[in-house]
Design an enzyme around this catalytic site. Structure first.
Site, PDB file in Angstrom:
ATOM      1  N   PHE A 136      -2.556  16.222   3.959  1.00 29.15           N
ATOM      2  CA  PHE A 136      -2.828  15.567   2.686  1.00 29.15           C
ATOM      3  C   PHE A 136      -1.584  15.707   1.815  1.00 29.15           C
ATOM      4  CE2 PHE A 136      -4.494  14.659  -1.480  1.00 29.15           C
ATOM      5  CZ  PHE A 136      -5.256  13.537  -1.195  1.00 29.15           C
TER       6      PHE A 136
ATOM      7  N   ASP B 135      -4.303   5.459   6.110  1.00 29.91           N
ATOM      8  CA  ASP B 135      -4.823   6.684   6.729  1.00 29.91           C
ATOM      9  C   ASP B 135      -5.792   6.228   7.836  1.00 29.91           C
ATOM     10  OD1 ASP B 135      -5.827   9.203   7.240  1.00 29.91           O
ATOM     11  OD2 ASP B 135      -6.750   9.484   5.295  1.00 29.91           O
TER      12      ASP B 135
ATOM     13  N   GLU C 243       0.839  -1.208   0.000  1.00 29.56           N
ATOM     14  CA  GLU C 243       0.000   0.000   0.000  1.00 29.56           C
ATOM     15  C   GLU C 243       0.869   1.251   0.000  1.00 29.56           C
ATOM     16  OE1 GLU C 243      -2.467   1.635  -0.436  1.00 29.56           O
ATOM     17  OE2 GLU C 243      -4.284   0.957   0.536  1.00 29.56           O
ATOM     18  N   ASP C 244       0.336   2.328  -0.545  1.00 29.90           N
ATOM     19  CA  ASP C 244       1.056   3.596  -0.460  1.00 29.90           C
ATOM     20  C   ASP C 244       0.922   4.211   0.929  1.00 29.90           C
ATOM     21  OD1 ASP C 244      -1.661   4.055  -0.817  1.00 29.90           O
ATOM     22  OD2 ASP C 244      -1.439   5.424  -2.513  1.00 29.90           O
TER      23      ASP C 244
ATOM     24  N   ARG D  61       1.030  12.267  -9.363  1.00 29.08           N
ATOM     25  CA  ARG D  61       1.625  10.928  -9.286  1.00 29.08           C
ATOM     26  C   ARG D  61       3.009  10.949  -9.938  1.00 29.08           C
ATOM     27  NH1 ARG D  61      -2.584   7.445  -7.775  1.00 29.08           N
ATOM     28  NH2 ARG D  61      -4.613   7.805  -8.725  1.00 29.08           N
TER      29      ARG D  61
HETATM   30  P1  5GP Z   1      -7.753   4.816   4.251  1.00 21.63           P
HETATM   31  O1  5GP Z   1      -8.746   3.893   3.667  1.00 21.63           O
HETATM   32  O2  5GP Z   1      -6.676   4.143   5.069  1.00 21.63           O
HETATM   33  O3  5GP Z   1      -8.388   5.963   5.005  1.00 21.63           O
HETATM   34  O4  5GP Z   1      -7.041   5.540   3.056  1.00 21.63           O
HETATM   35  C1  5GP Z   1      -6.226   4.800   2.253  1.00 21.63           C
HETATM   36  C2  5GP Z   1      -6.162   5.315   0.835  1.00 21.63           C
HETATM   37  O5  5GP Z   1      -6.598   6.682   0.719  1.00 21.63           O
HETATM   38  C3  5GP Z   1      -4.735   5.300   0.410  1.00 21.63           C
HETATM   39  O6  5GP Z   1      -4.396   4.080  -0.166  1.00 21.63           O
HETATM   40  C4  5GP Z   1      -4.658   6.452  -0.555  1.00 21.63           C
HETATM   41  O7  5GP Z   1      -5.021   6.019  -1.825  1.00 21.63           O
HETATM   42  C5  5GP Z   1      -5.690   7.450  -0.034  1.00 21.63           C
HETATM   43  N1  5GP Z   1      -5.066   8.467   0.856  1.00 21.63           N
HETATM   44  C6  5GP Z   1      -5.099   8.540   2.203  1.00 21.63           C
HETATM   45  N2  5GP Z   1      -4.427   9.610   2.658  1.00 21.63           N
HETATM   46  C7  5GP Z   1      -3.923  10.230   1.566  1.00 21.63           C
HETATM   47  C8  5GP Z   1      -3.104  11.397   1.371  1.00 21.63           C
HETATM   48  O8  5GP Z   1      -2.675  12.101   2.298  1.00 21.63           O
HETATM   49  N3  5GP Z   1      -2.806  11.710   0.091  1.00 21.63           N
HETATM   50  C9  5GP Z   1      -3.248  10.978  -0.985  1.00 21.63           C
HETATM   51  N4  5GP Z   1      -2.897  11.417  -2.190  1.00 21.63           N
HETATM   52  N5  5GP Z   1      -4.008   9.880  -0.844  1.00 21.63           N
HETATM   53  C10 5GP Z   1      -4.337   9.502   0.415  1.00 21.63           C
HETATM   54 MG    MG Z   2      -3.563   3.266  -1.722  1.00 15.50          MG
END
Ligand code: 5GP
Ligand code: MG
Length: 205
Positions: free
Chosen positions: A170, A120, A116-117, A183
């Site tokens: 963010f 959050d 995963e990147d 990206r």
């Molecule tokens: P979660 O489901 O854990 O809240 O969020 C995960 C996904 O939301 C990540 O895989 C990513 O794609 C997107 N995401 C969460 N935080 C950020 C952020 O700060 N910047 C960006 N560009 N994408 C985010």
């Molecule tokens: Mg992701």
């Protein structure tokens, strides 16, 4: 065309993004160094086992490629799979997760590492992990994330392998987008208000 002429200004992102970033968070060099450590941890943990490395598209793609390269350097074998998961619209988590394009068969009974990147809230992985467990019954299933956000409440899912813990901003770059932009930036930046307000169609008119 400008090559190595003294008057050339070295830019670290496409010029059309000028003003779109508030501050630099993590450099490409820091990312690459940390990835070597993550690959070494995976190599130690998995021994002779060949994990299925599953890239969570699209954001994790650059991290995934660099992580695989680091595993190649360690001569650690793996197979490759991809899935597409999304829970974000603009810069907010929607809470609804879409999962597409998974080859469930390829994961059956295997050691799986989800790449995963960023974790959050953990909503995305809290949806993906039970789905994979139910459909593929993997031998093991772990998460390797480049980033984890420090929020007031801990994420719903804990990654076994983590690159960086970051404050709650963010961020964009190195595969992470805002409305499909950024990206193509090699470092990770905090987006600015100008970046948030920017209309991507202005780049294609
Ligand atoms: P979660 O489901 O854990 O809240 O969020 C995960 C996904 O939301 C990540 O895989 C990513 O794609 C997107 N995401 C969460 N935080 C950020 C952020 O700060 N910047 C960006 N560009 N994408 C985010
Ligand atoms: Mg992701």
């Amino acid at each position: 065309m400008c090559y190595f002429h003294v008057s050339c200004v070295l830019q670290v992102y496409p010029p059309e993004y000028e003003g779109h970033f508030q501050s630099l968070m993590i450099t490409q060099k820091e990312i690459r160094d940390r990835i070597k450590v993550l690959a070494a941890l995976i190599h130690d943990d998995y021994g002779n086992e060949r994990p299925v490395m599953v890239c969570v598209l699209k954001g994790a793609n650059p991290f995934y490629q660099n992580l695989l390269e680091a595993l190649q350097d360690l001569k650690h074998g793996y197979t490759m799979e991809f899935l597409k998961a999304s829970s974000y619209e603009g810069n907010a988590s929607t809470g609804t997760v879409r999962v597409e394009s998974v080859n469930f068969e390829a994961l059956e009974g295997k050691h799986v590492i989800l790449v995963e990147d960023i974790v959050d809230t953990g909503t995305t992985l809290a949806h993906v992990i039970p789905l994979l467990k139910e459909k593929c019954n993997p031998k093991s299933l772990e998460v390797c994330t480049l980033l984890e956000k420090r929020l007031d409440t801990p994420p719903l899912v804990q990654a076994k392998f983590k690159g960086f813990s970051i404050p709650n901003h963010f961020i964009v770059g190195y595969g992470l987008d805002y409305n499909e932009l950024y990206r193509d930036v090699r470092d990770i930046w905090v987006i600015s208000q100008t970046g948030i307000d920017f209309n991507p169609s202005a780049l294609y008119s």
